[in-house]
Design a protein around this motif. Structure first.
Motif, PDB file in Angstrom:
ATOM      1  N   MET A  26      -3.525 -33.657  24.929  1.00  0.00           N
ATOM      2  CA  MET A  26      -2.798 -32.642  25.685  1.00  0.00           C
ATOM      3  C   MET A  26      -3.587 -31.338  25.790  1.00  0.00           C
ATOM      4  SD  MET A  26       0.019 -33.953  26.773  1.00  0.00           S
ATOM      5  CE  MET A  26       0.960 -32.499  27.225  1.00  0.00           C
ATOM      6  N   LEU A  27      -4.437 -31.040  24.809  1.00  0.00           N
ATOM      7  CA  LEU A  27      -5.183 -29.784  24.805  1.00  0.00           C
ATOM      8  C   LEU A  27      -6.394 -29.806  25.722  1.00  0.00           C
ATOM      9  CD1 LEU A  27      -5.107 -28.845  20.998  1.00  0.00           C
ATOM     10  CD2 LEU A  27      -3.829 -27.771  22.861  1.00  0.00           C
ATOM     11  N   GLN A  28      -6.779 -30.973  26.189  1.00  0.00           N
ATOM     12  CA  GLN A  28      -7.965 -31.067  27.045  1.00  0.00           C
ATOM     13  C   GLN A  28      -7.674 -30.539  28.449  1.00  0.00           C
ATOM     14  OE1 GLN A  28     -10.032 -34.805  27.053  1.00  0.00           O
ATOM     15  NE2 GLN A  28      -9.696 -35.168  24.881  1.00  0.00           N
ATOM     16  N   LYS A  29      -8.570 -29.725  28.973  1.00  0.00           N
ATOM     17  CA  LYS A  29      -8.436 -29.198  30.330  1.00  0.00           C
ATOM     18  C   LYS A  29      -9.189 -30.116  31.297  1.00  0.00           C
ATOM     19  CE  LYS A  29      -7.982 -24.399  28.774  1.00  0.00           C
ATOM     20  NZ  LYS A  29      -8.533 -23.015  28.849  1.00  0.00           N
ATOM     21  N   LEU A  30      -8.445 -30.843  32.083  1.00  0.00           N
ATOM     22  CA  LEU A  30      -9.027 -31.802  33.018  1.00  0.00           C
ATOM     23  C   LEU A  30      -8.717 -31.378  34.449  1.00  0.00           C
ATOM     24  CD1 LEU A  30      -7.953 -35.120  31.223  1.00  0.00           C
ATOM     25  CD2 LEU A  30     -10.149 -33.931  31.055  1.00  0.00           C
ATOM     26  N   THR A  31      -9.696 -31.517  35.329  1.00  0.00           N
ATOM     27  CA  THR A  31      -9.514 -31.152  36.734  1.00  0.00           C
ATOM     28  C   THR A  31      -9.396 -32.371  37.637  1.00  0.00           C
ATOM     29  OG1 THR A  31     -11.918 -31.032  37.053  1.00  0.00           O
ATOM     30  CG2 THR A  31     -10.770 -28.994  36.421  1.00  0.00           C
TER      31      THR A  31
END
Length: 359
Positions: A26-31
């Protein structure tokens, strides 16, 4: 077989690792949309595993067999049970001397790595290797770049969605559009126009809401349920269905008993009438009586069937509208995308269909 206490300890430990894996994801920033979708699928799977461990712990605590209480009692009587378990562990390793033991933490490291960052590092390493070796097709050892996204996940994603759905970014209601234009009381409209009116059930005449219309509604509901499972794996569909049913029952109870769409349906003939005079004339007609005699239905049963028919339709309409609200802007996004693609050339459409790296 492990002791009851050891099974519980291991289950608690697994739950902690699974919960931490969910937090890491959940903490990962994915585009990229594909990576975000795979992340949701992984989280859904992890949550299922957490529920399974929780269920196991609950069952062990209930101790219906009495083995847990017996085991706890034996623990307080001395070291005999401890040495018995120790002998079993030693015997297991004697039988399997070459058995390698991998720390369980290693299975969860991949959940801490960002796939987009790993892709960038992989490209940099490949470029450096090509520059130093002058070889175009190079392979690198990317074990340390392994993330929660595997090749199998990407291949599975390719087969889960149609081309129009674009990995779950849009909906594909082409089949439902074909059903719609073949309904009574509807006209032939384009797919873009259909996306505007697909949930305007009040625009369809009551007389047109026959069994074909019921099948159309079921097709819409089934598609949205499938779409939720594929593109929104964290969406709580059972809860949404339960809330939709509760809201519908409340609304249905408040409807007037003399409502037209409830009263003017003939179950034996499968016909709905807009005017009461036409309905009464039909009910006294010879054709209707022949149908009644053939089906051997009582008047009371027919009267209840009219209500059941109207309620079944209203329930399906309400469910579909609840699904559409849960989709948010998916329908409007799909409509905009269809209009945009109509302005493209055939080559541009084919190029866009195959260019999925940026999705």
């Amino acid at each position: 077989m492990d002791s009851i206490a050891e099974q519980q300890r291991q289950a608690y430990e697994d739950m902690e690792r699974l919960e931490q894996a969910v937090v890491d994801l959940m903490l990962q920033k994915l585009t990229k949309h594909r990576y975000r979708l795979i992340r949701e699928q992984k989280i859904s799977n992890l949550l299922d595993q957490i529920q399974a461990r929780s269920k196991l712990i609950t069952e062990l605590n209930l101790d219906e067999s009495g083995l847990r209480a017996k085991e706890i009692h034996m623990m307080g009587t001395g070291f005999d049970s401890f040495y018995a378990q120790l002998d079993k562990v030693r015997a297991h390793h004697r039988r399997n001397p070459e058995l390698s033991v991998q720390p369980p933490e290693l299975d969860y490291i991949k959940y801490t790595r960002n796939p987009e960052e790993a892709d960038e590092k992989r490209r940099v390493l490949e470029a450096r290797l090509r520059d130093t070796t002058n070889v175009e097709n190079v392979e690198i050892d990317d074990t340390e770049l392994e993330t929660f996204v595997s090749e199998g996940d990407m291949d599975k994603l390719e087969t889960m969605f149609s081309g129009d759905e674009r990995f779950g970014r849009y909906v594909d209601l082409n089949e439902q559009h074909k059903l719609y234009i073949n309904l009574k009381g509807t006209s032939t409209i384009s797919y873009v126009e259909y996306l505007n009116v697909c949930t305007r059930f009040g625009d369809i005449p009551v007389a047109a809401k026959d069994n074909l219309y019921v099948e159309y509604l079921r097709s819409l509901a089934a598609y949205f349920e499938s779409y939720f499972a594929r593109s929104m794996p964290l969406f709580d569909l059972p809860k949404a269905q339960r809330e939709a049913d509760e809201a519908f029952e409340k609304e249905w109870a408040e409807r007037k008993e003399n409502e037209m769409d409830v009263e003017l349906f003939c179950e034996p003939c499968q016909r709905t009438f807009e005017k009461e005079t036409t309905y009464k004339a039909h009910m006294s007609s010879r054709k209707h009586q022949k149908t009644v005699d053939r089906l051997a239905k009582s008047t009371c049963a027919k009267s209840e069937s009219r209500v059941d028919h109207a309620k079944r339709i209203a329930r399906l309409e309400h469910k579909v509208q609840c699904y559409v609200r849960a989709l948010g802007s998916k329908l409007s996004d799909t409509r905009a995308n269809v209009q945009r693609r109509q302005a493209l050339t055939e080559d541009e459409r084919m190029h866009e269909l195959h260019d999925v790296d940026e999705i």
